[in-house]
Scaffold this active site. Structure first.
Site, PDB file in Angstrom:
ATOM      1  N   GLY A 531       0.811  -1.202   0.000  1.00 27.50           N
ATOM      2  CA  GLY A 531       0.000   0.000   0.000  1.00 27.50           C
ATOM      3  C   GLY A 531       0.840   1.245   0.000  1.00 27.50           C
ATOM      4  O   GLY A 531       2.077   1.195   0.030  1.00 27.50           O
ATOM      5  N   GLY A 534      -0.119   9.018   2.387  1.00 32.29           N
ATOM      6  CA  GLY A 534       0.540  10.309   2.264  1.00 32.29           C
ATOM      7  C   GLY A 534       1.932  10.286   2.858  1.00 32.29           C
ATOM      8  O   GLY A 534       2.809  11.038   2.473  1.00 32.29           O
ATOM      9  N   PHE A 535       2.151   9.405   3.828  1.00 33.17           N
ATOM     10  CA  PHE A 535       3.450   9.291   4.493  1.00 33.17           C
ATOM     11  C   PHE A 535       4.476   8.655   3.579  1.00 33.17           C
ATOM     12  O   PHE A 535       5.618   9.076   3.513  1.00 33.17           O
ATOM     13  CB  PHE A 535       3.242   8.433   5.755  1.00 33.17           C
ATOM     14  CG  PHE A 535       4.455   8.306   6.621  1.00 33.17           C
ATOM     15  CD1 PHE A 535       5.473   7.442   6.294  1.00 33.17           C
ATOM     16  CD2 PHE A 535       4.559   9.039   7.797  1.00 33.17           C
ATOM     17  CE1 PHE A 535       6.580   7.296   7.111  1.00 33.17           C
ATOM     18  CE2 PHE A 535       5.662   8.909   8.621  1.00 33.17           C
ATOM     19  CZ  PHE A 535       6.668   8.031   8.269  1.00 33.17           C
ATOM     20  N   GLY A 536       4.069   7.629   2.857  1.00 35.02           N
ATOM     21  CA  GLY A 536       4.985   6.893   2.002  1.00 35.02           C
ATOM     22  C   GLY A 536       4.502   5.471   1.808  1.00 35.02           C
ATOM     23  O   GLY A 536       3.413   5.101   2.259  1.00 35.02           O
ATOM     24  N   PRO A 537       5.290   4.623   1.137  1.00 30.27           N
ATOM     25  CA  PRO A 537       4.863   3.249   0.861  1.00 30.27           C
ATOM     26  C   PRO A 537       4.864   2.382   2.124  1.00 30.27           C
ATOM     27  O   PRO A 537       5.586   2.649   3.084  1.00 30.27           O
ATOM     28  CB  PRO A 537       5.908   2.763  -0.141  1.00 30.27           C
ATOM     29  CG  PRO A 537       7.119   3.587   0.143  1.00 30.27           C
ATOM     30  CD  PRO A 537       6.615   4.932   0.566  1.00 30.27           C
ATOM     31  N   VAL A 538       4.053   1.320   2.080  1.00 31.16           N
ATOM     32  CA  VAL A 538       3.964   0.364   3.175  1.00 31.16           C
ATOM     33  C   VAL A 538       4.322  -1.013   2.635  1.00 31.16           C
ATOM     34  O   VAL A 538       3.836  -1.416   1.567  1.00 31.16           O
ATOM     35  CB  VAL A 538       2.543   0.339   3.783  1.00 31.16           C
ATOM     36  CG1 VAL A 538       2.489  -0.631   4.966  1.00 31.16           C
ATOM     37  CG2 VAL A 538       2.121   1.734   4.226  1.00 31.16           C
ATOM     38  N   LYS A 552       6.095   1.002   7.408  1.00 32.92           N
ATOM     39  CA  LYS A 552       5.768   2.241   6.709  1.00 32.92           C
ATOM     40  C   LYS A 552       7.045   3.058   6.598  1.00 32.92           C
ATOM     41  O   LYS A 552       7.672   3.398   7.611  1.00 32.92           O
ATOM     42  CB  LYS A 552       4.696   3.007   7.473  1.00 32.92           C
ATOM     43  CG  LYS A 552       4.206   4.263   6.751  1.00 32.92           C
ATOM     44  CD  LYS A 552       3.281   5.070   7.650  1.00 32.92           C
ATOM     45  CE  LYS A 552       1.982   4.378   7.889  1.00 32.92           C
ATOM     46  NZ  LYS A 552       1.019   5.276   8.607  1.00 32.92           N
ATOM     47  N   ASP A 649      -8.042  12.259   9.725  1.00 31.22           N
ATOM     48  CA  ASP A 649      -7.920  11.653   8.387  1.00 31.22           C
ATOM     49  C   ASP A 649      -8.620  10.290   8.375  1.00 31.22           C
ATOM     50  O   ASP A 649      -8.089   9.314   7.871  1.00 31.22           O
ATOM     51  CB  ASP A 649      -6.450  11.511   7.996  1.00 31.22           C
ATOM     52  CG  ASP A 649      -6.282  11.312   6.484  1.00 31.22           C
ATOM     53  OD1 ASP A 649      -7.216  11.656   5.735  1.00 31.22           O
ATOM     54  OD2 ASP A 649      -5.225  10.813   6.063  1.00 31.22           O
TER      55      ASP A 649
END
Length: 835
Positions: A531, A534-538, A552, A649
């Site tokens: 996934g 907004g933070f980055g890929p997981v 994450k 969010d």
């Protein structure tokens, strides 16, 4: 004329008497409402109510049941949420409205179905005529069959046949003399009251005079949890003091015939223990402000509570990263299994005991065995009690070659074990000292000569290491202090939001090495990417001990950064709830910023909800459970956690699902921590996802609990319909506008996803649509808080208020100062802005 009047008058009086008599037998208003007699049975729609109105008895259908089966049981009368505490015909329900509860010809209380078919009976021998018996529902929740000819003697009572609920003044226990064993038995599921797989109660003893009671939970008669022995005040195997305090009011009575009876007393009737269908005992009490049951404690409560999780001679500690360890003097039976986190085979001795050597003719002799002391332990299962004092307890064990361990507690006195030691825990605040028998060789010290030889060698080695270390420090570049700075920043962020006693010790949060996480995720390969936010890929990963994790990783291109990462660690490290994702640790090395979570195999809700194939797996019952779980997680954030937290969010992609499709709220990078007395805040930095933002937040930067409630309402409508808020319906309406249109037309249930719609659930679906629309009202004060939402979800027979106008955003800024209102949900763009 007078004769005619008298005749007419007599006719009227007779008819009035007949009518009154009929009313008495039909509605039982002329009799006490808390009892059944031979001439006053109850039918499908009739009920009994205890004198003070605490409990009600009659026919019921479980909440959210997929069938219309009818059961006879006892439930709380004044609580809006149906809470059943006892069931009679649990395995033989009535499949229509023909059910009847009555006193039979043989004097027993019976439940019958169509054709007078017997479904359940108290099945006792009644010494007198049936018409002399009655059944009474008492304020304690006890249903008693009584003998009128013998001062109301109890012939049978429900308290002697408990089901899944332990009420005040009820007793659980065993009697070796009579063979009686009163235990709790769980429902098969939340919607099915038939007999489940789990039972709970006091363990029967084979040695009445030398026994002490323990509370156990069994699955199919195999123990899965035990409390540790009762020492006269509490169970000494519970993992923390909070659980001990939750058992205040418990009392255990023991006689010399092996009878153990456990009871508890509390001032409130709205307080009980429940054995859930998943095998967990929950302590619950009714919270009038929340209008819901609040959980006070549960058993099992930690990973280490699982019976025998570490195998023989293995000890578990929930405070350790690797929970299972072999006790001193033992090594894993199979290293390969142990390294793979399979500890069930436990450990074996490194050295034979003296007793074992003496029994072997070829290896006689040797020094006497000794005992290693393990502090703060949950003692193993299957102990035998001795009346020896503390000094003699050790001697009794050392003199008996089959004795493997002993312990002493003032309330219990001497405990002895033979054979394998199973189900131990360490580091318990209320644990006691356990002494385990080891061979003398495990305690041998080096001779003086060995010390004289090795000491100079070690000294030289130590000096060499110190020199190398100093040289390394001198030429090493300035060390990376980002982790230390991060922890200081975290402590500063929370210094005003919690008392010193509640401060999280952030330096105790596990720090993972970057290489460890890189190895776990196969160097963050695309194959392991599950996934992106907004933070980055997981990424999905697997640690060396076999635990699956989700990692994450902060993206350099992300609009978010260290502030968001720190915010997430600050928030989530203080939270622990079954509907919130669990943070396992973090990594800060150089420019790398990573968070490590528990892995959720079903990924996020949107992956199921908006997929034409997967959405079929979410039937209405599952969707309703997801809705309720999200609400309970959000309520914890707003009201029940140590910090008051606004998520900001909340959306379908931030709701993760476990193996059983239970929801867990995730992604707290944008969460806002409020002061205890703070209800609203203002910000110039609008962050979150368009389509889920409340109008007052999107347009004015106002943040409150009601901001999250708006997002919750959007999720409600998405779950019900299986469609995104940005999806355009007829006449180019978005989901919120379309739901509002259907509501005004009286067709709210038609919003439901066709794959889950069923006429049986139409009322519940319509109710959920109504709650969703109440949550997305334009004025924040018109929206319910989350506790009210939960109450509305779980209370069927209460009329809800009508929703007002759906949320609109007021846009200002044209040259002529004109303004127009535009639905916030008309904005289909999904974006996150950095703060």
């Amino acid at each position: 004329m007078v004769v005619l009047l008298n005749t007419s008058l007599r006719f009227v009086v007779v008819h009035l008497l007949l009518l009154a008599t009929f009313s008495c037998f039909s509605f039982r208003r002329c009799f006490s409402q808390d009892r059944i007699t031979f001439t006053t049975p109850i039918n499908n729609s009739d009920t009994l109510v205890s004198k003070s109105g605490v409990f009600r008895f009659g026919f019921f259908t479980p909440v959210n049941a997929t069938t219309r089966l009818r059961y006879v049981g006892i439930w709380y009368d004044k609580i809006p949420k149906l809470t059943v505490v006892w069931v009679a015909n649990k395995d033989t329900p009535v499949n229509d409205t023909s059910g009847r509860v009555s006193i039979s010809a043989d004097g027993n209380l019976v439940v019958t179905g169509g054709g007078n078919r017997l479904l359940w009976s108290t099945n006792v021998t009644v010494p007198v005529a049936a018409n002399a018996n009655w059944v009474q529902l008492m304020d304690t929740g006890n249903l008693a069959l009584q003998d009128n000819r013998n001062n109301g003697e109890f012939l049978w009572e429900s308290f002697k046949h408990p089901y899944n609920t332990f009420l005040r003044k009820m007793t659980l226990g065993t009697n070796n003399r009579t063979g009686e064993n009163l235990k709790l038995t769980c429902w098969r599921s939340y919607q099915d009251p038939s007999t489940g797989n789990y039972t709970a109660g006091l363990a029967p003893s084979m040695f009445p005079d030398l026994a002490f009671p323990e509370l156990l939970i069994w699955k199919n008669n195999v123990p899965i949890w035990r409390s540790g022995p009762w020492n006269g005040q509490y169970f000494i195997g519970l993992p923390n003091v909070d659980l001990l305090l939750s058992l205040e009011g418990f009392n255990l009575m023991i006689d010399n015939q092996g009878t153990f009876l456990m009871s508890f007393y509390n001032d409130s009737f709205m307080y009980h223990y429940n054995l859930d269908s998943d095998g967990t005992i929950y302590q619950t009490h009714w919270d009038t402000s929340l209008r819901d049951w609040r959980i006070g404690a549960k058993f099992p409560s930690t990973y280490c509570d699982a019976y025998g999780i570490c195998g023989p001679y293995g000890s578990c500690s929930s405070q350790e990263k690797t929970p299972c360890k072999c006790v001193k003097g033992f090594v894993p039976r199979k290293n390969s299994e142990w390294n793979a986190s399979n500890w069930s085979n436990g450990c074996v001795r490194k050295a034979q005991l003296q007793c074992e050597r003496q029994s072997n003719l070829n290896n006689g002799g040797g020094r006497e065995d000794k005992f290693v002391r393990l502090k703060k332990m949950k003692v193993p299962s299957n102990a035998v009690r001795s009346l020896a004092n503390e000094q003699d307890c050790r001697k009794q064990c050392i003199d008996n070659c089959s004795c493997t361990a002993y312990a002493y507690d003032r309330g219990i006195r001497c405990m002895l074990w033979s054979g394998n030691l199973v189900d131990m825990q360490s580091s318990l605040r209320n644990g006691i000292d356990l002494y385990i028998r080891l061979a003398d060789s495990e305690f041998k010290t080096h001779s003086n000569r060995s010390i004289m030889i090795t000491a100079p060698v070690l000294s030289v080695a130590f000096v060499a290491v110190v020199c190398l270390l100093l040289a390394w420090i001198k030429f090493k570049k300035r060390p990376d202090k980002s982790a230390e700075l991060m922890f200081k920043r975290m402590e500063a962020l929370t210094s005003g939001n919690a008392s010193a006693s509640n401060q999280v010790k952030f330096k105790e949060l596990p720090l993972f090495g970057f290489q460890v996480l890189a190895t776990a995720t196969d160097s963050f390969s695309l194959a392991n990417k599950i996934g992106r936010g907004g933070f980055g890929p997981v990424y999905k990963g697997k640690l060396s001990e076999g635990q699956e994790i989700a990692v994450k990783r902060l993206s350099q291109a992300s609009g978010q950064g260290l502030e968001e990462l720190m915010n997430e660690v600050v928030v989530i490290s203080k939270l622990q709830h079954k509907n919130l994702v669990k943070l396992l640790g973090c990594c800060i090395e150089g420019e790398e910023r990573l968070l490590v979570y528990e892995y959720m195999p079903k990924k996020s809700l949107d992956a199921y909800l908006f997929d034409p194939l997967k959405q079929k797996l979410l039937d209405w019952k599952t969707r309703f459970n997801i809705i309720e779980g999200i609400c309970r997680g959000l309520l914890y954030l707003h009201r029940d956690s140590r910090l008051k937290i606004i998520h900001r969010d909340l959306k379908a992609s931030n709701i993760l699902l476990d193996d059983n499709l239970n929801p867990k709220i995730s992604d707290f990078g944008l969460a806002r921590v409020f002061q205890a007395n703070e209800d609203e805040a203002n910000t110039r930095r609008i962050v979150g996802t368009y389509g889920y933002m409340s109008p007052e937040y999107a347009m004015e930067g106002l943040i409150s609990e009601k901001s999250d409630v708006f997002s919750l309402g959007v999720i409600f409508l998405e779950i019900i319909s299986g469609r995104k808020n940005s999806h355009k319906e007829e006449n180019n309406l978005n989901l919120l506008a379309y739901a509002w249109k259907l509501w005004n037309e009286g067709e709210a249930a038609s919003l439901a996803d066709p794959t889950v719609y069923d006429e049986y659930f139409e009322k519940e679906i319509t109710r959920c649509v109504q709650i969703g629309l109440l949550c997305v009202q334009e004025v924040a004060n018109d929206r319910p808080n989350v506790s009210t939402v939960i109450w509305m979800l779980t209370t069927e027979d209460t009329n809800l208020e009508e929703p007002k106008q759906r949320a609109l955003i007021e846009r200002r800024g044209s040259s002529d100062q004109s303004s127009q209102k535009v639905s916030i949900s008309n904005v289909s763009l999904t974006a996150v802005t950095g703060r």
